[in-house]
Design a protein around this motif. Structure first.
Motif, mmCIF file in Angstrom:
data_model
loop_
_atom_site.group_PDB
_atom_site.id
_atom_site.type_symbol
_atom_site.label_atom_id
_atom_site.label_comp_id
_atom_site.label_asym_id
_atom_site.label_seq_id
_atom_site.Cartn_x
_atom_site.Cartn_y
_atom_site.Cartn_z
ATOM 1 N N PHE A 57 -0.216 -0.394 -0.303
ATOM 2 C CA PHE A 57 -0.019 -0.329 -1.752
ATOM 3 C C PHE A 57 1.463 -0.456 -2.083
ATOM 4 N N ASP A 58 1.763 -1.410 -2.960
ATOM 5 C CA ASP A 58 3.129 -1.614 -3.448
ATOM 6 C C ASP A 58 3.021 -2.266 -4.817
ATOM 7 N N GLY A 59 3.604 -1.633 -5.831
ATOM 8 C CA GLY A 59 3.510 -2.158 -7.191
ATOM 9 C C GLY A 59 4.093 -3.539 -7.360
ATOM 10 N N SER A 108 4.727 1.742 -0.457
ATOM 11 C CA SER A 108 6.121 1.317 -0.604
ATOM 12 C C SER A 108 6.329 0.836 -2.034
ATOM 13 N N GLY A 109 7.579 0.558 -2.410
ATOM 14 C CA GLY A 109 7.848 -0.013 -3.725
ATOM 15 C C GLY A 109 8.084 1.010 -4.817
ATOM 16 N N THR A 110 8.179 0.525 -6.048
ATOM 17 C CA THR A 110 8.595 1.352 -7.182
ATOM 18 C C THR A 110 7.545 2.356 -7.636
ATOM 19 N N LYS A 113 5.328 6.891 -5.455
ATOM 20 C CA LYS A 113 4.940 8.296 -5.622
ATOM 21 C C LYS A 113 3.791 8.484 -6.614
ATOM 22 N N ASP A 114 3.521 7.475 -7.445
ATOM 23 C CA ASP A 114 2.463 7.601 -8.450
ATOM 24 C C ASP A 114 1.075 7.695 -7.831
ATOM 25 N N ILE A 115 0.903 7.092 -6.664
ATOM 26 C CA ILE A 115 -0.435 7.026 -6.074
ATOM 27 C C ILE A 115 -0.793 8.280 -5.286
ATOM 28 N N LEU A 116 0.193 9.042 -4.845
ATOM 29 C CA LEU A 116 -0.079 10.194 -3.983
ATOM 30 C C LEU A 116 -1.020 11.221 -4.613
ATOM 31 N N PRO A 117 -0.813 11.642 -5.872
ATOM 32 C CA PRO A 117 -1.729 12.637 -6.455
ATOM 33 C C PRO A 117 -3.161 12.132 -6.583
ATOM 34 N N LEU A 131 6.806 4.150 3.355
ATOM 35 C CA LEU A 131 7.802 3.226 3.891
ATOM 36 C C LEU A 131 9.074 3.257 3.046
ATOM 37 N N THR A 132 10.213 3.505 3.686
ATOM 38 C CA THR A 132 11.476 3.579 2.945
ATOM 39 C C THR A 132 12.653 3.273 3.870
#
Length: 338
Positions: A57-59, A108-110, A113-117, A131-132
Motif C-alpha cells: 500500500f502506497d498512496g 510506504s508513501g504519504t 500511517k492512515d491505514i494502520l488504524p 518502509l522508510t
C-alpha cells in the motif's frame, strides 16, 4: 502420521538451513485435519498458491517506476500473490475478503500511517512492514502497533524480513489434531476424524501412482505458470531439479515448499496431483535414508519441533497429555532443543 504427545518445557525451534538438510529428521505424515483454503477472492481469480500473500500500500505508488519494478521482481520470488493499492478503503476492503490466508502488508508513501488504524487488528494481517529511509523517525510505531516492523527502504532489507516472516508462517500453519489417551492403550479408527482417514487414502493414491517424472514436471511448470508463480523460479527449477535431492528442494527457499505446504494442509487435490511426482520422490528418499540409518539408532531418539498454537489449541494439547497427535505433512525436526 500419529505421534504420542508428551508435555514439556517450551523449546526453541532451530530447523537448519538447506545446506544442513541431510542432518535434519524429516517425516512424511497423514493428518486428522485439513485446513481451509480460499482458492480465490473473486470468481475467476487465480488461486492463492501459498498460505500467505503480499500487499503493498502506497498512496502514490507508481507500478511502472523502475524502483517499484525492482522491488516487484525480487518480492515475487518470495510470494507469488502480490497485490498493489493506492487507496486506503479499497485496500481495507480487499483485506476483509481474505478468509484463510495470512497477509504481509508493505506500507510506504504519504498515506502510510492512515491505514494502520483500519487494518492492524484484522486477523488476516500477519506482519506490517513499514518502509522508510528514516527508521528513527518512525520507531515509535513499533511500540504502538505490535504487528509493525520498521524496515529500511531497500530491496535487500525488505526481502530479508519477508523471507523470515514467510518461513515462520509456513512453519506454524500446519494443522494438528489431538486424540485422547485410551485406558486400554489401543487406538481405533473411530477415534479419528473422517478427514484423517480421507488424508490417508489420498496419500496412498499419490504414493502408489506411477507416472513419468519428465512429463509430470512439464505439467507442474505449466500449472504454476498459470497460477503466476515467478518465471525465474520455474526456469531454475526445471534446469536444476535433477541435480539436487528431493530433500534439498524441500528445504530450499523457493515456491515448492510453500506450495506443497498449502496444498497438503488444505487438501487441494488438483495441486497435490501436480506435485505428486515430487511427493513420491521425497517420500522415496526418506524411506531410503531411514533404511540406511536405522541400524545407527537402536534406541529411541527424541526430536523437537516448535510451533505456535492459539489458546484453544494449547488447551487441547494440555488436556491430551499422553494422547496422540495427528498431522498430514512432512515435518522438519531437530535432535536438540536449543
Amino acid at each position: 502420521m500419529v505421534l504420542r504427545i508428551s508435555i514439556g518445557n517450551k523449546t526453541k525451534d532451530t530447523t537448519k538451513t538447506s545446506s544442513e538438510s541431510t542432518k535434519q529428521v524429516t517425516t512424511t505424515t497423514a493428518t486428522s485435519t485439513a485446513a481451509h483454503s480460499s482458492s480465490s477472492l473473486r470468481s475467476g481469480e487465480m488461486k492463492i498458491m501459498q498460505n500467505f500473500l503480499l500487499i503493498w500500500f502506497d498512496g502514490n505508488i507508481d507500478k511502472n517506476h523502475k524502483d517499484f519494478q525492482d522491488y516487484f521482481t525480487e518480492l515475487r520470488n518470495i510470494v507469488s500473490t502480490f497485490e498493489k493499492f493506492n487507496d486506503v478503503n479499497r485496500c481495507a476492503e480487499y483485506l476483509r475478503r481474505i478468509e484463510f490466508e495470512k497477509v504481509f502488508l508493505i506500507v510506504s508513501g504519504t498515506l502510510n500511517k492512515d491505514i494502520l488504524p483500519l487494518v492492524h487488528d484484522m486477523i488476516q494481517i500477519d506482519t506490517i512492514f513499514f518502509l522508510t529511509r528514516d527508521k528513527n523517525r518512525y520507531k515509535q510505531l513499533e511500540k504502538k502497533w505490535s504487528k509493525v516492523q520498521i524496515v529500511s527502504a531497500s530491496v535487500n532489507s525488505i526481502c530479508k524480513r519477508l523471507n523470515k516472516a514467510v518461513r515462520e508462517c509456513d512453519h506454524n500453519v500446519v494443522p494438528v489434531s489431538f486424540v485422547p489417551k485410551r485406558t486400554s492403550m489401543e487406538t481405533t479408527f473411530d477415534q479419528f476424524e473422517l478427514s484423517f482417514i480421507y488424508s490417508i487414502l489420498i496419500k496412498e493414491i499419490i504414493l502408489e501412482t506411477k507416472e513419468d517424472d519428465t512429463k509430470c514436471m512439464k505439467d507442474l511448470v505449466a500449472y504454476c505458470s498459470q497460477q503466476n508463480i515467478s518465471e525465474s523460479q520455474l526456469k531454475h527449477f526445471q534446469r536444476k531439479y535433477h541435480r539436487k535431492s528431493p530433500i534439498w528442494w524441500y528445504t530450499y527457499e523457493c515456491f515448492l515448499f510453500s506450495m506443497l505446504n498449502k496444498a497438503v494442509c488444505s487438501m487441494d487435490l488438483e495441486c497435490m496431483s501436480k506435485l505428486g511426482f515430487f511427493i513420491r520422490n521425497l517420500n522415496r528418499q526418506l524411506e531410503q535414508l531411514h533404511k540406511e540409518q536405522s541400524n545407527a539408532y537402536k534406541k529411541r531418539i527424541t526430536v523437537y519441533r516448535g510451533q505456535e498454537l492459539n489458546k484453544e489449541e494449547f488447551e487441547d494439547l494440555i488436556n491430551m497429555k499422553d494422547g496422540l497427535l495427528t498431522f498430514n505433512n512432512f515435518f522438519r525436526l531437530v535432535q536438540n532443543n536449543m
